[in-house]
Scaffold this motif. Structure first.
Motif, PDB file in Angstrom:
ATOM      1  N   LYS A 116      49.643  78.133  10.906  1.00 14.52           N
ATOM      2  CA  LYS A 116      50.816  77.676  10.175  1.00 14.52           C
ATOM      3  C   LYS A 116      52.004  78.587  10.463  1.00 14.52           C
ATOM      4  O   LYS A 116      51.843  79.775  10.766  1.00 14.52           O
ATOM      5  CB  LYS A 116      50.523  77.658   8.673  1.00 14.52           C
ATOM      6  CG  LYS A 116      49.554  76.560   8.251  1.00 14.52           C
ATOM      7  CD  LYS A 116      49.463  76.479   6.741  1.00 14.52           C
ATOM      8  CE  LYS A 116      48.578  75.310   6.328  1.00 14.52           C
ATOM      9  NZ  LYS A 116      48.558  75.126   4.859  1.00 14.52           N
ATOM     10  N   ASP A 117      53.203  78.014  10.352  1.00 14.44           N
ATOM     11  CA  ASP A 117      54.452  78.766  10.524  1.00 14.44           C
ATOM     12  C   ASP A 117      54.518  79.496  11.870  1.00 14.44           C
ATOM     13  O   ASP A 117      55.099  80.575  11.970  1.00 14.44           O
ATOM     14  CB  ASP A 117      54.628  79.789   9.389  1.00 14.44           C
ATOM     15  CG  ASP A 117      54.556  79.164   8.003  1.00 14.44           C
ATOM     16  OD1 ASP A 117      55.242  78.160   7.778  1.00 14.44           O
ATOM     17  OD2 ASP A 117      53.794  79.669   7.163  1.00 14.44           O
ATOM     18  N   SER A 118      53.934  78.884  12.921  1.00 16.50           N
ATOM     19  CA  SER A 118      53.889  79.561  14.227  1.00 16.50           C
ATOM     20  C   SER A 118      54.542  78.761  15.352  1.00 16.50           C
ATOM     21  O   SER A 118      54.591  79.218  16.496  1.00 16.50           O
ATOM     22  CB  SER A 118      52.434  79.837  14.616  1.00 16.50           C
ATOM     23  OG  SER A 118      51.758  78.632  14.950  1.00 16.50           O
ATOM     24  N   ASP A 120      57.630  76.381  17.182  1.00 16.06           N
ATOM     25  CA  ASP A 120      59.087  76.247  17.259  1.00 16.06           C
ATOM     26  C   ASP A 120      59.542  74.792  17.271  1.00 16.06           C
ATOM     27  O   ASP A 120      60.587  74.456  16.708  1.00 16.06           O
ATOM     28  CB  ASP A 120      59.599  76.944  18.529  1.00 16.06           C
ATOM     29  CG  ASP A 120      59.254  78.413  18.540  1.00 16.06           C
ATOM     30  OD1 ASP A 120      59.943  79.187  17.849  1.00 16.06           O
ATOM     31  OD2 ASP A 120      58.270  78.793  19.219  1.00 16.06           O
ATOM     32  N   LYS A 166      57.886  76.950  12.119  1.00 16.02           N
ATOM     33  CA  LYS A 166      58.569  78.110  11.557  1.00 16.02           C
ATOM     34  C   LYS A 166      59.795  77.624  10.787  1.00 16.02           C
ATOM     35  O   LYS A 166      60.282  76.499  11.009  1.00 16.02           O
ATOM     36  CB  LYS A 166      59.052  79.031  12.676  1.00 16.02           C
ATOM     37  CG  LYS A 166      57.968  79.604  13.558  1.00 16.02           C
ATOM     38  CD  LYS A 166      58.602  80.370  14.714  1.00 16.02           C
ATOM     39  CE  LYS A 166      57.560  80.949  15.642  1.00 16.02           C
ATOM     40  NZ  LYS A 166      58.167  81.599  16.825  1.00 16.02           N
ATOM     41  N   GLY A 169      62.480  75.608  12.554  1.00 17.08           N
ATOM     42  CA  GLY A 169      61.876  74.855  13.647  1.00 17.08           C
ATOM     43  C   GLY A 169      62.286  73.390  13.599  1.00 17.08           C
ATOM     44  O   GLY A 169      62.679  72.867  12.560  1.00 17.08           O
ATOM     45  N   LYS A 217      63.156  72.241   9.742  1.00 16.43           N
ATOM     46  CA  LYS A 217      62.422  72.783   8.598  1.00 16.43           C
ATOM     47  C   LYS A 217      63.319  73.728   7.806  1.00 16.43           C
ATOM     48  O   LYS A 217      63.910  74.657   8.351  1.00 16.43           O
ATOM     49  CB  LYS A 217      61.163  73.521   9.039  1.00 16.43           C
ATOM     50  CG  LYS A 217      60.336  74.009   7.841  1.00 16.43           C
ATOM     51  CD  LYS A 217      59.033  74.625   8.271  1.00 16.43           C
ATOM     52  CE  LYS A 217      58.265  75.164   7.075  1.00 16.43           C
ATOM     53  NZ  LYS A 217      56.979  75.765   7.456  1.00 16.43           N
TER      54      LYS A 217
END
Length: 251
Positions: A116-118, A120, A166, A169, A217
């Motif tokens: 998660k959150d990785s 682009d 991210k 992103g 996001k």
């Protein structure tokens, strides 16, 4: 061309504009103009340290087309083994093994492989049709799963996208205009702020049959832009100049 990569009842189609070859078969879902237009519309993260994910990747067309725009790592997520295998062979056919990775998994399993959150940039050309009791479905299982929300839904795609991205992103989606308001609601409910919309028309005077959407996001509210519409064919049934350029490059 390595003949071992192309199996019986398969063909190799090419997006001449960026010299990418895609293994296709009449037995399964093939890429079409929506995949080409999504890859053209997307503005992926470009640097080699970036990560891009294409959900509902099918035979890998969108992700492979994006390689012309970015040096980032591209991850393709596809549930159907036959399509994922074709995507993997297309990666080899284009000598892109070091940049593109194929995951033959259920979209729900994506976080088992990608944190998660990785990410682009996420792209998706998802099943367009809700799985309703009244829905007329293709008897071909491959086509049915590609077109109808049987293994995943719009809400699941968007929720997974939001989790992967991210902050800041970008998400790029192609879908049907008749679900536009639903898409807007689902995006905003999942911390994705719509920023650009482009409607695609088959011909002048006809209703739009595709919509391309960019969302960010945790982006700020407001600032939504409606791009100039795209029209695919002229009245004689020939590709309009811009579509021809997207498909074949500048002549």
């Amino acid at each position: 061309m390595d003949k071992n990569l192309v199996q019986a009842n398969e063909r190799v189609d090419e997006l001449y504009a960026n010299d990418i070859k895609i293994i296709q078969s009449p037995e399964v879902f093939s890429f079409s103009l929506d995949a080409v237009l999504l890859a053209h519309f997307a503005k992926p993260y470009t640097k080699a340290n970036g990560r891009i994910v294409d959900l509902c990747a099918g035979n890998g067309a969108v992700g492979l087309f994006l390689t012309a725009k970015t040096k980032a790592q591209i991850n393709l997520v596809e549930i159907q083994p036959r399509l994922a295998d074709m995507a993997q062979r297309s990666v080899k056919l284009n000598h892109l093994d070091e940049q593109v990775t194929v995951y033959n998994i259920d979209l729900k399993q994506t976080n088992d492989y990608l944190a998660k959150d990785s990410v682009d940039t996420v792209t998706c050309n998802p099943p367009y049709f809700a799985d309703l009791p009244t829905s007329k479905k293709n008897p071909n299982q491959h086509l049915m799963l590609a077109r109808h929300e049987i293994t995943t839904t719009l809400k699941e795609v968007v929720a997974m996208t939001s989790g992967l991205l991210k902050m800041g992103g970008r998400f790029y989606l192609v879908h049907r205009p008749d679900r536009f308001l639903e898409i807007m609601d689902v995006l905003r409910a999942n911390r994705l702020a719509p920023k650009q919309v482009q409607f695609v028309y088959p011909k002048a005077g006809r209703e739009a049959n595709m919509v391309l959407i960019e969302a960010i996001k945790d982006g700020k509210d407001g600032g939504l832009r409606f791009c100039e519409p795209l029209t695919v064919y002229d009245q004689a049934g020939n590709y309009q100049p811009l579509i021809k350029e997207i498909l074949y490059g500048k002549g």
